[in-house]
Design an enzyme around this catalytic site. Structure first.
Site, PDB file in Angstrom:
ATOM      1  CG  ASP A  16      11.170 -26.961  20.411  1.00  0.00           C
ATOM      2  OD1 ASP A  16      10.517 -27.547  21.293  1.00  0.00           O
ATOM      3  OD2 ASP A  16      10.638 -26.276  19.529  1.00  0.00           O
ATOM      4  CB  SER A  17       9.054 -30.756  19.059  1.00  0.00           C
ATOM      5  OG  SER A  17       8.351 -29.554  19.301  1.00  0.00           O
ATOM      6  CB  CYS A  79      10.674 -29.156  23.791  1.00  0.00           C
ATOM      7  SG  CYS A  79       9.206 -30.159  23.465  1.00  0.00           S
ATOM      8  CD  GLU A 159       4.898 -24.954  14.348  1.00  0.00           C
ATOM      9  OE1 GLU A 159       4.878 -25.284  13.148  1.00  0.00           O
ATOM     10  OE2 GLU A 159       5.666 -25.439  15.169  1.00  0.00           O
ATOM     11  CB  CYS A 196       3.498 -25.127  25.339  1.00  0.00           C
ATOM     12  SG  CYS A 196       3.858 -25.462  23.603  1.00  0.00           S
ATOM     13  CG  HIS A 198       4.812 -23.770  19.746  1.00  0.00           C
ATOM     14  ND1 HIS A 198       5.448 -24.952  20.015  1.00  0.00           N
ATOM     15  CD2 HIS A 198       4.911 -23.593  18.410  1.00  0.00           C
ATOM     16  CE1 HIS A 198       5.897 -25.465  18.884  1.00  0.00           C
ATOM     17  NE2 HIS A 198       5.600 -24.647  17.893  1.00  0.00           N
TER      18      HIS A 198
END
Lengths: 285, 285
Positions: A16-17, A79, A159, A196, A198
């Protein structure tokens, strides 16, 4: 005595990023606790969602090279942004290792879930613009109507640990307004893809904004199932009596990774367990 | 006929992680319209504010190498995160080119502005954690009391065009709450340093949150003055009768850069004028 090399014991590589892919790692742990996993977060170049397809493809290739050097038996691109552009190039470049992205499984879950045939997709700017979900959904069910909306800001919120509460809901509502307004004139969507990795961190806030009539699809669960199918098909699945182990690699900031990981991953991550690696050595043409 | 090479006509190199440094470019254009400027935005690796000092220093060195290859006469690090760690390494590595960061000028402006001797600093996580502003301010005036607060989320807000309005003010207020609460018990700050080049985009909202009694310090203005001093000192200043030209380099997404640039830079930027460059060739040890 059997001294033969057992490919089934090799780990699965998950890339993943940054930290978002840990939501996929969670589901893999849940479904396949016997498998060992190597998670690579490209924290030096996160986020991918606002970067060009060319750069993201290059980064994904570098990550794949490193993981394949560590002898993974299967590669998961955890991702959405990278899955949208890199599944095909990686499959061509590394034919010996199956590559699983999150978009195809996410689209599959979405098609199975919707009743009205009217769905929404929220993702990063890049994933929305390259029409990855739209194409994957329409390839399975051309009758489905899709509204897609870029919500890059959700990545920062996730995040920073801003996951819930009134203010977060207001931000979510404002980001999603174009999608909801548009859909309303159209009898509304009944399914929303969290496009996504996230976004599951904001699941509660998103659910309250879209209301009870809309089901949220998080591709992590379906992706894990697809991984299991691939392993079984190739005879690469590890016996369920064994116990898998997880290790972590990052390209920057092991301490920050370990701290932020707790928002996305159910197990404890200590900075001392996180190995710092350099992807620049894997520069591609 | 004078065919001699005139170093004064060389451009100034301005480097940032992305678009934030354009607020510095604005002030340089205003104060020194006769100077040509090359702006380099490392958009492939933006943001720097959540990355480690080691990575940021390496990125800054690569950027400096590229700009020096393009024959700049002076280098401006128009990024607080990079200024915090890279001014000294770059000065040592490239002794022929003066290097100006934004932190030292920002600290200078802050010291000149405060009456109460009680100031606040908002910046990215990285700039706050490495105490760059705190050290720079105390080096000039050890009597000043400083409260610093990480506000990494402001970078995304600025880049997404969320600059003003009630919701933005609520987000700003929540991010800054620890700083303001803490300061209040202490008779309050009278000066607030915007310690990230993205933050001037949110100036209006920040001003309303902190109230009229607090002056905002944006290091772009002071940085431009320091650049002018350096040029004059070395006889490198271009005659005021001439006209400078601006060019742009990015490491990813010229189109996105041109679009987002309008939030930060007063002049029009066309994607066709933005050159894509690769910093990986400038890998350092």
């Amino acid at each position: 005595m059997n001294t033969g090399f057992d490919r089934r014991r090799l780990p699965i590589g998950v890339f993943d990023s940054g930290v978002g892919g840990l939501t996929v790692l969670n589901e893999l742990r849940r479904l396949l606790p016997q498998e060992s996993l190597i998670y690579l977060g490209d924290t030096a170049r996160v986020p991918y969602g606002t970067k060009s397809s060319l750069s993201v493809t290059r980064y994904a290739e570098q990550a794949a090279r490193l993981l394949i050097e560590r002898q993974v038996k299967l590669l998961v691109i955890a991702c959405n942004t990278a899955s949208a552009v890199a599944v095909e190039p990686l499959t061509l470049r590394f034919p010996g290792v199956p590559v699983v992205g999150v978009i195809e499984p996410g689209a599959r879950a979405c098609c199975a879930e919707t009743r009205s045939g009217h769905v929404g997709v929220i993702a990063t700017e890049s994933t929305v613009n390259n029409l990855a979900y739209q194409k994957a959904i329409l390839a399975q069910r051309p009758d489905i109507r899709i509204r897609a909306q870029g919500c890059s800001l959700f990545v920062s919120l996730a995040e920073e640990g801003w996951h819930d509460g009134e203010l977060v809901e207001q931000i979510v509502a404002r980001c999603m307004a174009p999608l909801l307004d548009e859909a309303e004139g159209d009898a509304g969507i009944d399914t929303l893809v969290l496009g996504c990795t996230h976004f599951p961190a904001l699941k509660g806030a998103i659910a309250r904004v879209v209301g009870e009539g809309v089901r949220l699809v998080d591709s992590a669960v379906t992706t894990s199932k697809v991984v299991r199918e691939h392993l079984i098909e190739r005879g690469l699945d590890r016996p369920e009596s064994e116990t898998g182990h997880v290790s972590f690699l990052v390209t920057d900031g092991p301490e920050r990774f370990a701290r932020v990981a707790s928002y996305f991953f159910d197990e404890q991550v200590n900075a001392a367990q996180v190995e710092l690696v350099d992807l620049q050595h894997f520069a591609t043409a």
